[in-house]
Design an enzyme around this catalytic site. Structure first.
Site, PDB file in Angstrom:
ATOM      1  N   TYR A  15      48.854  91.446 -52.648  1.00  0.00           N
ATOM      2  CA  TYR A  15      49.963  90.642 -53.686  1.00  0.00           C
ATOM      3  C   TYR A  15      50.139  89.565 -54.144  1.00  0.00           C
ATOM      4  CZ  TYR A  15      52.650  95.359 -52.703  1.00  0.00           C
ATOM      5  OH  TYR A  15      53.169  96.399 -52.932  1.00  0.00           O
ATOM      6  N   VAL A  16      48.842  88.676 -53.369  1.00  0.00           N
ATOM      7  CA  VAL A  16      49.122  87.175 -53.716  1.00  0.00           C
ATOM      8  C   VAL A  16      46.993  86.600 -53.936  1.00  0.00           C
ATOM      9  CG1 VAL A  16      48.611  84.882 -52.231  1.00  0.00           C
ATOM     10  CG2 VAL A  16      50.678  85.888 -51.198  1.00  0.00           C
ATOM     11  N   VAL A 133      49.385  80.968 -41.731  1.00  0.00           N
ATOM     12  CA  VAL A 133      49.013  81.088 -40.763  1.00  0.00           C
ATOM     13  C   VAL A 133      50.178  80.338 -40.043  1.00  0.00           C
ATOM     14  CG1 VAL A 133      46.839  82.271 -41.852  1.00  0.00           C
ATOM     15  CG2 VAL A 133      47.655  79.433 -41.209  1.00  0.00           C
ATOM     16  N   GLU A 162      51.189  79.716 -50.486  1.00  0.00           N
ATOM     17  CA  GLU A 162      51.011  80.693 -51.520  1.00  0.00           C
ATOM     18  C   GLU A 162      53.314  80.969 -51.388  1.00  0.00           C
ATOM     19  OE1 GLU A 162      50.061  80.403 -54.012  1.00  0.00           O
ATOM     20  OE2 GLU A 162      51.791  81.076 -54.413  1.00  0.00           O
ATOM     21  N   GLU A 166      57.983  88.452 -54.917  1.00  0.00           N
ATOM     22  CA  GLU A 166      57.498  89.038 -55.435  1.00  0.00           C
ATOM     23  C   GLU A 166      58.564  89.287 -56.736  1.00  0.00           C
ATOM     24  OE1 GLU A 166      55.801  92.254 -52.532  1.00  0.00           O
ATOM     25  OE2 GLU A 166      55.027  90.978 -51.159  1.00  0.00           O
ATOM     26  N   LYS A 221      54.682  75.777 -44.848  1.00  0.00           N
ATOM     27  CA  LYS A 221      55.115  77.663 -45.060  1.00  0.00           C
ATOM     28  C   LYS A 221      55.966  78.334 -44.362  1.00  0.00           C
ATOM     29  CE  LYS A 221      54.436  80.858 -46.992  1.00  0.00           C
ATOM     30  NZ  LYS A 221      54.950  81.645 -48.649  1.00  0.00           N
ATOM     31  N   ALA A 223      57.631  76.927 -42.406  1.00  0.00           N
ATOM     32  CA  ALA A 223      58.962  76.577 -42.362  1.00  0.00           C
ATOM     33  C   ALA A 223      60.413  76.813 -43.775  1.00  0.00           C
ATOM     34  CB  ALA A 223      58.756  74.996 -42.232  1.00  0.00           C
ATOM     35  N   CYS A 277      57.118  89.327 -45.675  1.00  0.00           N
ATOM     36  CA  CYS A 277      57.064  87.936 -44.970  1.00  0.00           C
ATOM     37  C   CYS A 277      57.892  87.231 -44.081  1.00  0.00           C
ATOM     38  CB  CYS A 277      56.602  87.345 -46.075  1.00  0.00           C
ATOM     39  SG  CYS A 277      54.838  87.432 -47.066  1.00  0.00           S
ATOM     40  N   GLN A 279      60.854  88.019 -42.029  1.00  0.00           N
ATOM     41  CA  GLN A 279      60.682  87.960 -40.874  1.00  0.00           C
ATOM     42  C   GLN A 279      59.206  87.836 -39.950  1.00  0.00           C
ATOM     43  OE1 GLN A 279      62.400  92.220 -39.501  1.00  0.00           O
ATOM     44  NE2 GLN A 279      60.389  92.555 -38.139  1.00  0.00           N
TER      45      GLN A 279
HETATM   46  P1  NAD Z   1      48.048  92.795 -48.780  1.00  0.00           P
HETATM   47  O1  NAD Z   1      48.061  93.403 -47.232  1.00  0.00           O
HETATM   48  O2  NAD Z   1      48.509  92.721 -49.920  1.00  0.00           O
HETATM   49  O3  NAD Z   1      46.361  92.251 -49.280  1.00  0.00           O
HETATM   50  C1  NAD Z   1      45.452  91.749 -47.846  1.00  0.00           C
HETATM   51  C2  NAD Z   1      44.375  91.983 -48.750  1.00  0.00           C
HETATM   52  O4  NAD Z   1      42.704  91.574 -48.083  1.00  0.00           O
HETATM   53  C3  NAD Z   1      44.320  93.415 -48.281  1.00  0.00           C
HETATM   54  O5  NAD Z   1      43.828  94.415 -49.233  1.00  0.00           O
HETATM   55  C4  NAD Z   1      43.031  93.980 -47.170  1.00  0.00           C
HETATM   56  O6  NAD Z   1      41.626  95.224 -47.419  1.00  0.00           O
HETATM   57  C5  NAD Z   1      42.356  92.565 -47.905  1.00  0.00           C
HETATM   58  N1  NAD Z   1      41.486  92.196 -46.716  1.00  0.00           N
HETATM   59  C6  NAD Z   1      41.808  92.251 -45.392  1.00  0.00           C
HETATM   60  N2  NAD Z   1      40.934  91.687 -44.528  1.00  0.00           N
HETATM   61  C7  NAD Z   1      39.307  91.145 -45.249  1.00  0.00           C
HETATM   62  C8  NAD Z   1      38.336  90.767 -45.871  1.00  0.00           C
HETATM   63  N3  NAD Z   1      37.950  90.579 -44.763  1.00  0.00           N
HETATM   64  N4  NAD Z   1      37.380  90.689 -46.627  1.00  0.00           N
HETATM   65  C9  NAD Z   1      37.881  91.187 -47.811  1.00  0.00           C
HETATM   66  N5  NAD Z   1      39.531  91.368 -48.353  1.00  0.00           N
HETATM   67  C10 NAD Z   1      39.998  91.428 -46.854  1.00  0.00           C
HETATM   68  O7  NAD Z   1      48.752  90.763 -48.268  1.00  0.00           O
HETATM   69  P2  NAD Z   1      49.804  89.955 -48.868  1.00  0.00           P
HETATM   70  O8  NAD Z   1      50.815  90.256 -49.467  1.00  0.00           O
HETATM   71  O9  NAD Z   1      49.008  89.526 -50.825  1.00  0.00           O
HETATM   72  O10 NAD Z   1      49.208  88.888 -48.103  1.00  0.00           O
HETATM   73  C11 NAD Z   1      48.519  88.127 -47.909  1.00  0.00           C
HETATM   74  C12 NAD Z   1      48.751  86.702 -47.310  1.00  0.00           C
HETATM   75  O11 NAD Z   1      49.417  86.383 -47.894  1.00  0.00           O
HETATM   76  C13 NAD Z   1      49.864  87.002 -45.703  1.00  0.00           C
HETATM   77  O12 NAD Z   1      49.164  85.984 -45.248  1.00  0.00           O
HETATM   78  C14 NAD Z   1      50.348  87.060 -46.236  1.00  0.00           C
HETATM   79  O13 NAD Z   1      51.974  86.827 -44.954  1.00  0.00           O
HETATM   80  C15 NAD Z   1      50.878  85.634 -47.421  1.00  0.00           C
HETATM   81  N6  NAD Z   1      52.113  85.354 -48.321  1.00  0.00           N
HETATM   82  C16 NAD Z   1      52.224  86.568 -48.877  1.00  0.00           C
HETATM   83  C17 NAD Z   1      53.074  86.889 -50.156  1.00  0.00           C
HETATM   84  C18 NAD Z   1      53.641  88.025 -50.750  1.00  0.00           C
HETATM   85  O14 NAD Z   1      54.631  87.856 -51.677  1.00  0.00           O
HETATM   86  N7  NAD Z   1      52.744  89.254 -50.642  1.00  0.00           N
HETATM   87  C19 NAD Z   1      53.598  85.498 -50.405  1.00  0.00           C
HETATM   88  C20 NAD Z   1      53.357  83.866 -50.496  1.00  0.00           C
HETATM   89  C21 NAD Z   1      52.075  84.376 -49.007  1.00  0.00           C
HETATM   90  C1  UGA Z   2      59.668  85.133 -49.960  1.00  0.00           C
HETATM   91  C2  UGA Z   2      59.673  83.308 -50.401  1.00  0.00           C
HETATM   92  O1  UGA Z   2      60.986  83.640 -51.562  1.00  0.00           O
HETATM   93  C3  UGA Z   2      58.461  83.856 -50.962  1.00  0.00           C
HETATM   94  O2  UGA Z   2      58.807  81.906 -51.207  1.00  0.00           O
HETATM   95  C4  UGA Z   2      57.164  83.355 -49.972  1.00  0.00           C
HETATM   96  O3  UGA Z   2      55.858  82.741 -50.404  1.00  0.00           O
HETATM   97  C5  UGA Z   2      57.090  84.562 -49.605  1.00  0.00           C
HETATM   98  O4  UGA Z   2      58.209  85.417 -49.218  1.00  0.00           O
HETATM   99  C6  UGA Z   2      56.120  84.834 -49.043  1.00  0.00           C
HETATM  100  O5  UGA Z   2      55.432  84.396 -48.320  1.00  0.00           O
HETATM  101  O6  UGA Z   2      56.063  86.285 -48.922  1.00  0.00           O
HETATM  102  P1  UGA Z   2      59.425  87.684 -51.567  1.00  0.00           P
HETATM  103  O7  UGA Z   2      59.320  88.665 -49.929  1.00  0.00           O
HETATM  104  O8  UGA Z   2      58.488  87.980 -52.270  1.00  0.00           O
HETATM  105  O9  UGA Z   2      59.846  85.989 -51.038  1.00  0.00           O
HETATM  106  O10 UGA Z   2      61.177  87.481 -51.884  1.00  0.00           O
HETATM  107  P2  UGA Z   2      62.253  86.757 -52.039  1.00  0.00           P
HETATM  108  O11 UGA Z   2      62.342  86.882 -53.563  1.00  0.00           O
HETATM  109  O12 UGA Z   2      62.209  85.837 -50.965  1.00  0.00           O
HETATM  110  O13 UGA Z   2      63.333  87.887 -51.217  1.00  0.00           O
HETATM  111  C7  UGA Z   2      62.938  88.524 -49.784  1.00  0.00           C
HETATM  112  C8  UGA Z   2      64.312  89.334 -49.687  1.00  0.00           C
HETATM  113  O14 UGA Z   2      65.534  88.396 -49.364  1.00  0.00           O
HETATM  114  C9  UGA Z   2      64.578  90.561 -50.580  1.00  0.00           C
HETATM  115  O15 UGA Z   2      64.780  91.298 -49.851  1.00  0.00           O
HETATM  116  C10 UGA Z   2      66.006  89.770 -51.561  1.00  0.00           C
HETATM  117  O16 UGA Z   2      66.693  90.672 -51.532  1.00  0.00           O
HETATM  118  C11 UGA Z   2      66.845  89.361 -50.110  1.00  0.00           C
HETATM  119  N1  UGA Z   2      67.073  87.859 -50.606  1.00  0.00           N
HETATM  120  C12 UGA Z   2      66.867  87.246 -51.753  1.00  0.00           C
HETATM  121  C13 UGA Z   2      68.445  87.910 -50.147  1.00  0.00           C
HETATM  122  O17 UGA Z   2      69.237  88.596 -49.631  1.00  0.00           O
HETATM  123  N2  UGA Z   2      69.735  87.177 -50.833  1.00  0.00           N
HETATM  124  C14 UGA Z   2      69.268  86.396 -51.779  1.00  0.00           C
HETATM  125  O18 UGA Z   2      70.378  85.050 -52.022  1.00  0.00           O
HETATM  126  C15 UGA Z   2      68.004  86.032 -52.383  1.00  0.00           C
END
Ligand code: NAD
Ligand code: UGA
Length: 466
Positions: A15-16, A133, A162, A166, A221, A223, A277, A279
């Site tokens: 997703y990232v 991390v 990041e 989503e 991040k 925080a 993320c 939790q």
């Molecule tokens: P994700 O599970 O969707 O993607 C991670 C991918 O990494 C998986 O497809 C996995 O197969 C791959 N992977 C694992 N080990 C690997 C390796 N050695 N080489 C190549 N690929 C490998 O996870 P995500 O949601 O993209 O999150 C990634 C990181 O970004 C996490 O630390 C998360 O906390 C952070 N983050 C996520 C979001 C979000 O909205 N999902 C937003 C900001 C930050």
């Molecule tokens: C969140 C942060 O907003 C991003 O900045 C961060 O990069 C990301 O986590 C991450 O590190 O993964 P995300 O979880 O994708 O993004 O979506 P949010 O819009 O933050 O919503 C998170 C949850 O809170 C959802 O279930 C949403 O419905 C809920 N929410 C959000 C509420 O209940 N009330 C609100 O006012 C806002």
């Protein structure tokens, strides 16, 4: 002279990694961007017409750049070797077993990606932590890289967390509030920071690119997510007071949010926050605080998660109490399963907790979500902690293709995700098709309660007495 990055590799096509690097490819046609993953199915999907994640605006960018300067492949070693700069964007889930289980981040994927970079690289690289991390992870990465590198090559480590959310990822990436780049406070560290900053400067105004030391960046991040989630738990805590007093949580949030020191965002009460993320990152912060012998700080942040669990349970018990203290064999329409609108992601979705509780109470549930597949829903509902098997589950749970189908003959509708289409439903038609009395439980405060009441519904909204 700064290093000019010409080739980027991203480890992790999730997703990232996917959206972030697709946007870099879109904004920097002179840079070759290769996104790699160990998961072949995921890479195949990125190379198909049906991308593995749903994100508004993503298809257009990927289809435009793919095969030009954007590539998806499982050839990890080759991509590492060719790149000047490597994003590590692998998953960092909460540890399930061992030391710190249930709190600490599982850094196994980070470590194995780092070891792979060290093993394979034959030229100097800038290695960028994109994953979220614990504070000081960059130090471990640097030690591993330096201890395993070949031919006197250099590794410069940066932290570039990041902040995309989503559902709005593309917009967040195109117009970020800020880009954060942490680096070592050495001439080489500054040079590496500058090289990454120059990539973002292709589309992000310079004053939005913040540089800090590595540890500030890593901690910022955690925080930021903790502060955002804390606002939701705060408003949800107030929603319980509203339900007991007759105050209206939307009115309270509006009145408070008009104070420019508080601001209006992230004050929408709900059935509870979900997503992969919030939790995870707060628990990570709790663990860090405990490790640092700061139990009061740990307890403070832990309460944000505890309140979120309480909010979900509170909503379920309100539903059961209202439905005359039993939902056994009652038909419940669950509208929405994703953790928020505009995504197909269900990780830690509040809907999962609600549905599991309904099943434990022997209700029959009909679930509709516009973007979540049947297979995903059954996967989420058959987690290890449930006491029923998949055959029983299928007797209790039906996945349907519309909100109308879900609601027909239902005793109650539960809105679990705030999809816009739920606001536009023909509720007269739905009312006619339901058992009476017809109940609606709005866990997202998106429906017009007065209008629904005038149709005949009994409406229960989070943060309102009724
Ligand atoms: P994700 O599970 O969707 O993607 C991670 C991918 O990494 C998986 O497809 C996995 O197969 C791959 N992977 C694992 N080990 C690997 C390796 N050695 N080489 C190549 N690929 C490998 O996870 P995500 O949601 O993209 O999150 C990634 C990181 O970004 C996490 O630390 C998360 O906390 C952070 N983050 C996520 C979001 C979000 O909205 N999902 C937003 C900001 C930050
Ligand atoms: C969140 C942060 O907003 C991003 O900045 C961060 O990069 C990301 O986590 C991450 O590190 O993964 P995300 O979880 O994708 O993004 O979506 P949010 O819009 O933050 O919503 C998170 C949850 O809170 C959802 O279930 C949403 O419905 C809920 N929410 C959000 C509420 O209940 N009330 C609100 O006012 C806002």
């Amino acid at each position: 002279m700064t290093t000019q990055v010409k080739k980027i590799c991203c480890l992790g096509a999730g997703y990232v990694g996917g959206p972030t690097c697709a946007v870099i490819a879109h904004k920097c046609p002179h840079i070759q961007v290769t996104i790699v993953d160990l998961n072949e199915t995921r890479i195949n999907a990125w190379n198909s017409d049906n991308l593995p994640i749903y994100e508004p605006g993503l298809d257009k960018i990927v289809f435009d750049r793919r095969g030009k300067n954007l590539f998806f492949t499982t050839e990890v070693d080759k991509a590492i070797n060719e790149a000047d700069l490597i994003f590590v964007s692998v998953n960092t889930p909460t540890k399930k077993a061992g030391m710190g289980a249930g709190y600490a981040a599982d850094l196994a994927y980070i470590e194995s990606a780092t070891r792979q970079i060290a093993e394979v690289a034959r030229s100097s690289k800038i290695v960028v932590e994109k994953s979220t991390v614990p504070c000081r992870t960059a130090e471990s990465m640097r030690t591993i890289l330096e201890a395993n590198s070949h031919d006197d090559i250099r590794f410069d480590i940066l932290s570039n967390p990041e902040f995309l959310a989503e559902g709005t990822a593309i917009n967040d990436l195109l117009y970020p509030d800020r880009v954060l780049i942490g680096g070592l406070q050495t001439p080489e560290g500054f040079k590496a920071q500058q090289a990454l900053a120059e990539i973002y400067e292709q589309w992000v105004p310079k004053d939005k690119i913040i540089t800090t030391n590595l540890w500030s960046s890593e901690l910022s991040k955690l925080a930021a997510n903790a502060l955002l989630a804390q606002r939701i738990s705060s408003i949800n805590a107030l929603s319980a007071i509203c339900e007991a007093t007759g105050a209206d949580i939307d009115e309270v949030a509006y009145a408070c949010g008009r104070d420019s020191r508080i601001g209006p965002k992230f004050l929408k009460a709900s059935v509870g926050f979900g997503g992969s993320c919030f939790q995870k990152d707060i628990l990570n912060l709790v663990y860090l605080s405990e490790q640092l012998n700061l139990p009061e700080v740990a307890a403070y942040w832990k309460q944000v998660v505890d309140l979120n669990e309480y909010q979900k349970k509170r909503f379920v018990s309100r539903i059961i109490k209202t439905l005359f203290n039993t939902i056994t064999n009652k038909r419940i329409a669950v509208l929405g399963f994703a953790f928020k609108k505009d995504t197909g992601d269900t990780r830690e979705s509040a809907a999962i907790t609600l549905c599991k509780d309904f099943i434990q109470e022997n209700a029959r549930i009909y679930i509709y979500d516009p973007k979540v597949s049947e297979q995903q829903i059954f996967y989420d509902l058959s987690g290890p902690e449930v006491t029923y098997d998949i055959k029983d589950l299928k007797k209790r749970v039906t996945i349907v293709q519309s909100a109308y189908e879900a609601s027909a003959n239902a005793d109650a509708i539960v809105v679990a995700t705030e999809w816009d289409e739920f606001k536009e439903l023909d509720f007269e038609r739905i009312y006619k098709s339901m058992n009476k009395p017809a109940f609606i439980f709005d866990g997202r405060l998106i429906l017009d309660a007065e209008k629904l009441k005038s149709i005949g519904f009994r409406v229960h909204t989070i943060g309102r007495a009724n």
